[in-house]
Design a protein around this motif. Structure first.
Motif, short mmCIF file in Angstrom:
data_model
loop_
_atom_site.label_atom_id
_atom_site.label_comp_id
_atom_site.label_asym_id
_atom_site.label_seq_id
_atom_site.Cartn_x
_atom_site.Cartn_y
_atom_site.Cartn_z
N ARG D 242 2.94 -40.50 -37.51
CA ARG D 242 2.15 -41.71 -37.72
C ARG D 242 2.04 -42.11 -39.18
N ALA D 243 2.75 -41.41 -40.04
CA ALA D 243 2.75 -41.70 -41.48
C ALA D 243 3.89 -40.91 -42.08
N PRO D 244 4.24 -41.18 -43.35
CA PRO D 244 5.26 -40.36 -44.00
C PRO D 244 4.82 -38.90 -44.07
N LEU D 245 5.79 -38.02 -44.27
CA LEU D 245 5.47 -36.61 -44.44
C LEU D 245 4.51 -36.45 -45.62
N TYR D 246 3.62 -35.50 -45.50
CA TYR D 246 2.66 -35.14 -46.56
C TYR D 246 1.48 -36.09 -46.65
N TRP D 247 1.47 -37.15 -45.81
CA TRP D 247 0.29 -38.02 -45.78
C TRP D 247 -0.73 -37.42 -44.81
N ASP D 248 -2.00 -37.64 -45.12
CA ASP D 248 -3.07 -37.11 -44.29
C ASP D 248 -4.29 -38.03 -44.43
#
Lengths: 382, 382, 382, 382
Positions: D242-248
């Protein structure tokens, strides 16, 4: 209208030798049951022609719209692909009745409604059904191959092939055009026609034979990592590939299973059921390479090539991607071809299972690099 | 001989409501197609009775010996269990003909050969076939449940259950005996009869109901790790269990799919299709526990218990292991029960799908702890 | 207090031969890094003693409560077990500092607070840490075995074993009692002491040797399905087992890898690192069986048995289940043993890696039936 | 020689902020431990320079030839890629000593032996090591991201980016040449230089920003199957992207983890760590497309583009395939690039982690379509 009827009738004729149980089985996730093919090709006409264009059309069963949709997200929900073999209902008889229901309504539509509103969609539906005619054959071959009884789809033994000489056709470098043009039907992915520069190349006059491929095998071709792409080598070692799909040497000599049952390998016949990895490794071993799809198409137009479109789909060295300027048609009907333009290789030509009117030099078939159950073969270039 | 004919006829009657396609499908590796059950029970008589004992017996098809063997290593090769659903041939009609072929030969055998040589083996074959009668029903329920059309095996709606009062039967501590004794048939795993010491305990007079189980669900039973065995909790979270198998609340209220189709959950009916993990977690939530198999058997003999053997197999707290002094019968026919004496739990009683003459208090059914597709239920102890 | 210090110091001594990198590696999901063991045993004292009982205790790092919790759901969140090897931080030095921080606080606690409030919990923490001392050794053996360099944990070569005679100790039938009683420490799962009826049996005076096990291998033990439980046979064929874990015959003769490195197999030494399936198959081949845990415990009290608790954990034929009347202690500290009472087999005795004060005849160790990396062995019964 | 020393020293400097444990961890099969990178780049010089060219060279440890070979089948056996993280020995200190041993021998070689025999191989080794310098950074970012403590490789917070205007550079149709020419170093896959026809196109002056990508997310970009390639959609739904890798967004606002630790997403900075599927879906949503690698290279030469080679590798619409006439260099050193020419997409440019002297407009980087842990970004075309 006559074309519609001929295509529809041919599909039914293809499943005539099969039992209800044969038509039920899904032998791996990539394979669909024959019953599903019968229904899905029918659903196409219902979803894209009858529902929007035939006033008062009553669907045969509203649930079929979910069960028999394949990939058309714009149309709604779909039954998961890998679970098609679990649908014992509707039965084969029910699906044949569904076909008759839709055919009758299509007849009404084609009589009542202005042809300008349905003609190209009906042709698209016929082309789509012809694609599935070939899928029915390649899928049922896989289904039957999983049965230790080795049942044959067609009883007659294949004829022995004569040896074809191998020649190399030279093509000069230059700026060429590829892609469909003119009045006939084509799929969206064959357009737009566009320029492509080619360096000079040579292409083989015929496909690689079983005998030639057996020489590669005898020369430890499946045991030499230097011949293989890295991903292919992982599959060769992980799945212990040592011959094309459907080959077996349990009895001491190589036989192959086909729609005609299990028979000894014919050394003069073209090798079939090889993956891209095997085609590529064979070509490297033979000191050659696979042609690009542009090379293939240019040569197919320019020079007579044997086994062009009636024997096996020929792996090319080209990944499946959109032609420059490609735009899919609007609406759900345009969803299909564009969705798969990644991690697939283009195959050109046509196979023994391809309906005769369905092949053309601009046709772009495509499969993942590990696929072996289609009717695939090898034409070399250099 | 009459018993043989009755058992064989009942199996055919069970599949009468099914289509050839229904009988073909294997909806998960644990499930076998109904067609396979029809053939495997027939193969049992062919392999253990006809081939060794009927002079001049000609097998219906020699390949069936491989296709329809299940686990009997001593008999030879077997078709892989997970691939039974790929066998479109032989067809359902062929298998029914196979049954007739074997039944006719069995009739000859039972007339010609001294009963002392076949009587106990025929009884074993009938008991084996009765086991598969229940498997046919639990497997076809799973197959039909995978179809979005929710087809019912039997059309009539289930009757509403009356509320049964719950009582606790007290049993004193002491040295008991369990295991089969006497003249009737039993499987090898029910013997030898042996001593077992039991502390005093109480056992519930009836099974846990849907309504009681729904209270556990409403009290966040599936979300409280303290109620679950560690391995069960991994499955609850990994597979997102939140109700018994076949329950669904997509429409807002809980319904369950059964052989009668999909209907609202009946709060007074016993909960079915729960795993050992769910039975164990429910018992912990209820401040009780599951009985051991020895407690169950002792109580079943000593006191009247409702829903003893006609409703659901009842999970016990006992792992399936050999009784002290157990030795399997010699030969391939003795292979079955002993091979599974690990990582399974014993269930006692019998279900609505168990043939009436097939249940007895010493009967040891067994399934892995995660199995939910059998007709399982919960009887509490404390 | 002295006991606390001795146990804590022994753990540090066990990892002294290891590098920071050795202590980091998780070679399979079942294995934990040595660093994690060092931290988790420390967290136990922090979570159950210091946080609730030492006024003003400041945790070393609040994040450690999540990182180093294992299964104690009542305490809060946990880092996933299979990802313990990804935690490069805190470093080994940080973890050793964490140990010192907690040890100092424990010293304050034990001086300041009434012993009645901490004595039994400290003993539980010491017993828990002793369990992990054995886990450290079995886990690091697996870690080092994955390295083609075959590094040894301890350099000295193992001494050759002398041949022990095999005798069978006969035990009469009768009503026995098993389970812990008396004043000493025991885990919750060793209670309550209860009656059990045993038929007469005989138990072997010593463990099965490598030489005896090699005879089973030479007699095609790994190729005979009739010797194996069905689930075991699936693993033998799927994972291609052909010898105990850590055995290798790449050089032509069998060697085994141990904490002392790779050395030739000693025929007189007890066989180690066999699964339950192998122990069970060996026993069947030898015309014997595995003892139940009650038989083992009764015999261990009644008769002198060699290699009782200092050589290898001995597989029993008993599934791990609660004793009659078992109730786990209240609170999170009681979570552990009860959570695993399914799909595991009980092992009795103790191994060469078990801390000397940690073994007792009522001790119930447990592992899944396929586990081979613990220090497991075989004692026969009949 | 000075270049050799600078490159070798820079690698060591890159791992200086890491602990021995950091350098040990392999957080997924695609990631290699930093220690392995240190050793493998050293092995390259040992295998291709010292062993064949330095008389009397003694390897540091003969076992390293197996442990630290990556893909070079022609050189011999290799340790399995997915098990690199299990090699706790040799330690980090041992590997640093290995580097010193090889560096000293390389110094002898470069003084003693005619440069004509080693110059191009040393340059290849330096280029190879520079590739691994970037891999060290992208791999360690992934390793540290798996730790709930979110440790930073470099402590300083990233500066806020200024907003860059977006312009479209128009390029006319025509016959162009691409591929490396001239005297400088290039990898084999950048040759031969060859003609390619391009239709007119426009290319974006800068990369897509986090803010623009967040608009795609806010417009339900991850929930619209019509935007995605079919294979990408399967991953989006299966892995719940649901978002780029490493996004939170656990804290309510989007943050991203980088080598500098976890910080709020900077809307003006270019989006990083997107897969090909995400880049392609974003482009479709934005009414644009990804450039082909030929378009990218032609534009990079012809017009000034911001963020060309110092920010992120830019996904192109071109599958990674051999240029017309490509032939790999003879010998094991030529094995690498050709082996991966299937099922990968070409990326162009260079990232913030690319060594400055390592980028050039003809450079062909490549990754599978699902890769997100490289420093990837998006430049649009139309």
């Amino acid at each position: 209208m006559e074309r519609f009827e001929l295509v529809r009738a041919r599909t039914l004729a293809l499943v005539a030798p099969l039992t209800a149980e044969d038509c039920q089985v899904q032998s791996m996730p990539d394979v669909s049951p024959a019953k599903w093919h019968l229904a899905h090709t029918t659903w196409f006409f219902e979803a894209f022609l009858l529902a929007p264009h035939l006033p008062g059309y009553e669907p045969c069963d509203p649930a079929y719209a979910v069960l028999f949709n394949s990939y058309y997200v714009g149309i709604g929900e779909r039954h998961p692909r890998g679970r098609r073999g679990l649908l014992s209902r509707p039965s084969l008889d029910d699906v044949i009745a569904y076909r008759a229901h839709v055919d009758a309504a299509m007849n009404r539509l084609m009589r009542m409604v202005d042809p300008a509103r349905w003609f190209s969609l009906v042709e698209l539906g016929c082309q789509h059904e012809q694609q599935h005619q070939e899928l029915i054959l390649m899928d049922i071959q896989h289904v039957l191959s999983c049965n230790p009884l080795h049942p044959a789809y067609a009883a007659q033994a294949p004829a022995q092939s004569a040896q074809l000489p191998l020649a190399w056709h030279e093509m000069p470098s230059g700026l060429y055009e590829i892609g469909h043009h003119g009045a006939g039907f084509c799929f969206d992915n064959e357009q737009p026609r566009h320029h492509v520069w080619l360096d000079s190349f040579a292409i083989a006059s015929r496909l690689v034979t079983n005998g030639e491929y057996a020489s590669f095998m005898a020369d430890t071709g499946y045991a030499r990592p230097d011949l293989w792409l890295s991903e292919g080598w992982d599959i060769v070692t992980g799945d212990q590939w040592r011959a094309p799909l459907y080959w077996d040497d349990a009895t001491g000599a190589w036989s192959r299973f086909s729609l005609n049952g299990r028979h000894p390998v014919d050394p003069n016949a073209p090798v079939l059921h090889v993956s891209y990895f095997e085609a590529d490794a064979y070509a490297r071993w033979a000191g050659a390479r696979l042609p690009t799809e542009a090379e293939w198409e240019v040569a197919a137009h320019a020079t007579p090539l044997a086994q062009l479109a009636d024997t096996a789909w020929q792996w090319t060295a080209s990944a499946y991607h959109p032609y420059p300027g490609f735009t899919p048609p609007p609406g759900a009907v345009g969803e299909y071809n564009g969705k798969f333009m990644v991690n697939q290789m283009v195959l050109r030509g046509g196979s023994q299972a391809t309906p005769p009117s369905h092949a053309r030099p601009t046709y772009r078939n495509f499969f993942p690099t590990s696929a072996r159950w289609p009717f695939t073969g090898i034409r070399l270039a250099r």
